[in-house]
Design a protein around this motif. Structure first.
Motif, PDB file in Angstrom:
ATOM      1  N   ASP A  35       0.827  -1.202   0.000  1.00 41.93           N
ATOM      2  CA  ASP A  35       0.000   0.000   0.000  1.00 41.93           C
ATOM      3  C   ASP A  35       0.865   1.256   0.000  1.00 41.93           C
ATOM      4  OD1 ASP A  35      -2.635   1.358   0.263  1.00 41.93           O
ATOM      5  OD2 ASP A  35      -1.819   1.980   2.188  1.00 41.93           O
ATOM      6  N   ALA A  36       1.960   1.222   0.750  1.00 33.42           N
ATOM      7  CA  ALA A  36       2.844   2.383   0.843  1.00 33.42           C
ATOM      8  C   ALA A  36       3.479   2.728  -0.502  1.00 33.42           C
ATOM      9  CB  ALA A  36       3.922   2.131   1.887  1.00 33.42           C
ATOM     10  N   VAL A  37       3.733   1.721  -1.328  1.00 35.53           N
ATOM     11  CA  VAL A  37       4.335   1.984  -2.643  1.00 35.53           C
ATOM     12  C   VAL A  37       3.288   2.010  -3.757  1.00 35.53           C
ATOM     13  CG1 VAL A  37       6.583   1.044  -1.981  1.00 35.53           C
ATOM     14  CG2 VAL A  37       4.887  -0.469  -3.036  1.00 35.53           C
ATOM     15  N   GLY A  38       2.011   2.026  -3.377  1.00 33.95           N
ATOM     16  CA  GLY A  38       0.943   2.162  -4.365  1.00 33.95           C
ATOM     17  C   GLY A  38       0.651   0.914  -5.161  1.00 33.95           C
ATOM     18  N   LEU A  39       0.870  -0.253  -4.567  1.00 35.56           N
ATOM     19  CA  LEU A  39       0.647  -1.505  -5.291  1.00 35.56           C
ATOM     20  C   LEU A  39      -0.366  -2.417  -4.594  1.00 35.56           C
ATOM     21  CD1 LEU A  39       4.288  -2.445  -6.398  1.00 35.56           C
ATOM     22  CD2 LEU A  39       2.442  -1.538  -7.828  1.00 35.56           C
TER      23      LEU A  39
ATOM     24  N   ASP B 194      -2.291  -9.235  -6.114  1.00 39.75           N
ATOM     25  CA  ASP B 194      -2.450 -10.599  -6.628  1.00 39.75           C
ATOM     26  C   ASP B 194      -2.359 -10.680  -8.150  1.00 39.75           C
ATOM     27  OD1 ASP B 194      -2.920 -11.840  -4.036  1.00 39.75           O
ATOM     28  OD2 ASP B 194      -4.808 -10.712  -4.024  1.00 39.75           O
ATOM     29  N   ALA B 195      -1.783  -9.635  -8.760  1.00 41.69           N
ATOM     30  CA  ALA B 195      -1.536  -9.660 -10.207  1.00 41.69           C
ATOM     31  C   ALA B 195      -0.140 -10.222 -10.459  1.00 41.69           C
ATOM     32  CB  ALA B 195      -1.660  -8.250 -10.785  1.00 41.69           C
ATOM     33  N   TYR B 196       0.025 -10.941 -11.560  1.00 38.94           N
ATOM     34  CA  TYR B 196       1.350 -11.462 -11.873  1.00 38.94           C
ATOM     35  C   TYR B 196       2.312 -10.316 -12.156  1.00 38.94           C
ATOM     36  CZ  TYR B 196      -0.457 -16.232 -12.221  1.00 38.94           C
ATOM     37  OH  TYR B 196      -1.018 -17.446 -11.937  1.00 38.94           O
ATOM     38  N   ALA B 197       3.558 -10.478 -11.708  1.00 42.82           N
ATOM     39  CA  ALA B 197       4.555  -9.421 -11.882  1.00 42.82           C
ATOM     40  C   ALA B 197       4.756  -9.071 -13.348  1.00 42.82           C
ATOM     41  CB  ALA B 197       5.880  -9.852 -11.251  1.00 42.82           C
ATOM     42  N   ARG B 198       4.562 -10.046 -14.244  1.00 44.74           N
ATOM     43  CA  ARG B 198       4.784  -9.783 -15.667  1.00 44.74           C
ATOM     44  C   ARG B 198       3.757  -8.822 -16.246  1.00 44.74           C
ATOM     45  NH1 ARG B 198       2.633 -15.086 -15.641  1.00 44.74           N
ATOM     46  NH2 ARG B 198       0.657 -15.295 -16.790  1.00 44.74           N
ATOM     47  N   THR B 199       2.630  -8.628 -15.535  1.00 46.13           N
ATOM     48  CA  THR B 199       1.597  -7.721 -16.046  1.00 46.13           C
ATOM     49  C   THR B 199       1.794  -6.284 -15.560  1.00 46.13           C
ATOM     50  OG1 THR B 199       0.069  -8.057 -14.175  1.00 46.13           O
ATOM     51  CG2 THR B 199      -0.038  -9.641 -16.004  1.00 46.13           C
ATOM     52  N   LEU B 200       2.768  -6.060 -14.683  1.00 41.12           N
ATOM     53  CA  LEU B 200       3.000  -4.725 -14.136  1.00 41.12           C
ATOM     54  C   LEU B 200       3.813  -3.878 -15.104  1.00 41.12           C
ATOM     55  CD1 LEU B 200       3.947  -5.621 -10.437  1.00 41.12           C
ATOM     56  CD2 LEU B 200       1.681  -5.113 -11.380  1.00 41.12           C
TER      57      LEU B 200
ATOM     58  N   ARG C 292       7.007  -2.178 -11.433  1.00 41.60           N
ATOM     59  CA  ARG C 292       8.032  -3.159 -11.073  1.00 41.60           C
ATOM     60  C   ARG C 292       9.146  -2.506 -10.266  1.00 41.60           C
ATOM     61  NH1 ARG C 292       8.729  -6.769 -16.646  1.00 41.60           N
ATOM     62  NH2 ARG C 292       6.491  -7.009 -17.050  1.00 41.60           N
ATOM     63  N   ARG C 293       9.478  -1.265 -10.627  1.00 41.12           N
ATOM     64  CA  ARG C 293      10.509  -0.543  -9.885  1.00 41.12           C
ATOM     65  C   ARG C 293      10.066  -0.341  -8.436  1.00 41.12           C
ATOM     66  NH1 ARG C 293      15.515  -0.059 -11.338  1.00 41.12           N
ATOM     67  NH2 ARG C 293      14.845   0.438 -13.459  1.00 41.12           N
ATOM     68  N   ARG C 294       8.799   0.026  -8.233  1.00 42.45           N
ATOM     69  CA  ARG C 294       8.296   0.225  -6.879  1.00 42.45           C
ATOM     70  C   ARG C 294       8.213  -1.100  -6.116  1.00 42.45           C
ATOM     71  NH1 ARG C 294       2.881   2.928  -7.376  1.00 42.45           N
ATOM     72  NH2 ARG C 294       2.957   2.318  -9.563  1.00 42.45           N
TER      73      ARG C 294
END
Length: 331
Positions: free
Chosen positions: A143-147, A152-158, A163-165
């Motif tokens: 939540d602190a980094v806005g994610l 529960d989304a796959y990292a590949r969809t970010l 991804r940096r955050r």
């Protein structure tokens, strides 16, 4: 009420737990051995640095200056050739487990498993650091980094910025007292960059020591209270950011005049090395040293030239000026 001896022991214990310097580096040298027909390369050459506890510290330098090598040595990923490094009071050779637990590193590379979700990545990272399940702050950090909405989304969809955050979130799972950010805003848009810095500044305000490397010099100038510039493996400068900015002792005053500036310029302005700028030749620039020439003398010169001034702005020295001077001098 505790006796004096008990209080003394408690004070000594707190002093040991909170060292004056978060990072102590002394005479650190790293030489990569010659191989494949290439000569040996000295990446770090007798580097000594101290990062005070609680500071927001910038480590600047051109590509290949040795910044990443220094960070990788602190992280235990690269073996030093000589010298010493202490992280939160722990020697990286004698106490590798404690020194690595005291630091969280956000690398330049987006090294995330694309088939894990942010929630899973943080849980795995917390497990690797031995954080008990009841003490984990996975959703709080996301939540602190806005994610939080992407937990529960796959990292590949970010996106790249997300991804940096997420890398910042991973570095914070074990609540380290030191956070190292290696080019954290590369590829991050302005809005997300501001959100990231808001979170990092809050961490710093709560006591986390921040070590930042960045090519956005205006970020370092705005955020950091101390700055070191490293070039060709050596420390070219290390001081408070304010002192570094004062080092050049240089300002520029730009005066806009009604109509076009006379050609040649009046003697009072020519003596100051004034130059005419602008497509309409209506701007006169004077670069001066505040320690030698008061601004009042410059304004008197303009009045003596009998010119009607319609606008006046001054330009201060910035970190880019310092950076370019120091790296150019060492070239």
């Amino acid at each position: 009420m505790p006796d004096t001896a008990t209080l003394t022991r408690a004070t000594a214990s707190r002093a040991a737990a909170y060292p004056d310097n978060a990072i102590d580096i002394a005479h650190l040298t790293k030489v990569y051995r010659a191989r494949a027909g290439q000569a040996a390369k000295t990446a770090l050459d007798d580097v000594s640095l101290t990062v005070p506890r609680g500071s927001f510290f910038a480590l600047l330098g051109p590509n290949g200056a040795g910044k990443s090598t220094l960070i990788n040595i602190m992280a235990g990923l690269v073996m030093k050739t000589s010298g010493s490094a202490r992280i939160w009071g722990h020697d990286i050779d004698r106490n590798p487990r404690q020194s690595r637990a005291a630091i969280g590193i956000v690398p330049q590379e987006l090294n995330l498993d694309p088939f894990f979700t942010p929630r899973e990545l943080l849980e795995v990272q917390a497990g690797l650091y031995g954080v008990p399940a009841r003490e984990r702050r996975t959703l709080e950090i996301l939540d602190a980094v806005g994610l939080a909405d992407k937990a529960d989304a796959y990292a590949r969809t970010l996106s790249g910025g997300m991804r940096r955050r997420l890398l910042v979130a991973k570095a914070m799972v074990h609540t380290p007292p030191i956070l190292v950010l290696d080019e954290p805003t590369a590829g991050v848009d302005i809005e997300l960059r501001q959100q990231l810095w808001s979170y990092v500044k809050d961490l710093n305000a709560r006591g986390t020591t921040i070590l930042l490397t960045t090519h956005y010099l205006e970020e370092a100038e705005t955020l950091c209270d101390r700055t070191a510039i490293i070039n060709k493996g050596r420390v070219a400068a290390c001081d408070t950011t304010r002192n570094l900015l004062q080092r050049l002792d240089s300002k520029t005053v730009i005066v806009t005049v009604a109509g076009s500036a006379p050609d040649p310029l009046p003697p009072s302005l020519a003596a100051l090395g004034a130059q005419v700028k602008g497509a309409e030749r209506d701007q006169i620039c004077v670069r001066y040293r505040p320690s030698e020439t008061p601004i009042g003398a410059i304004l008197d010169a303009f009045r003596g030239a009998d010119l009607e001034m319609t606008d006046l702005v001054t330009e201060e020295t910035d970190l880019e000026d310092i950076f370019l001077q120091l790296t150019r001098d060492a070239a």
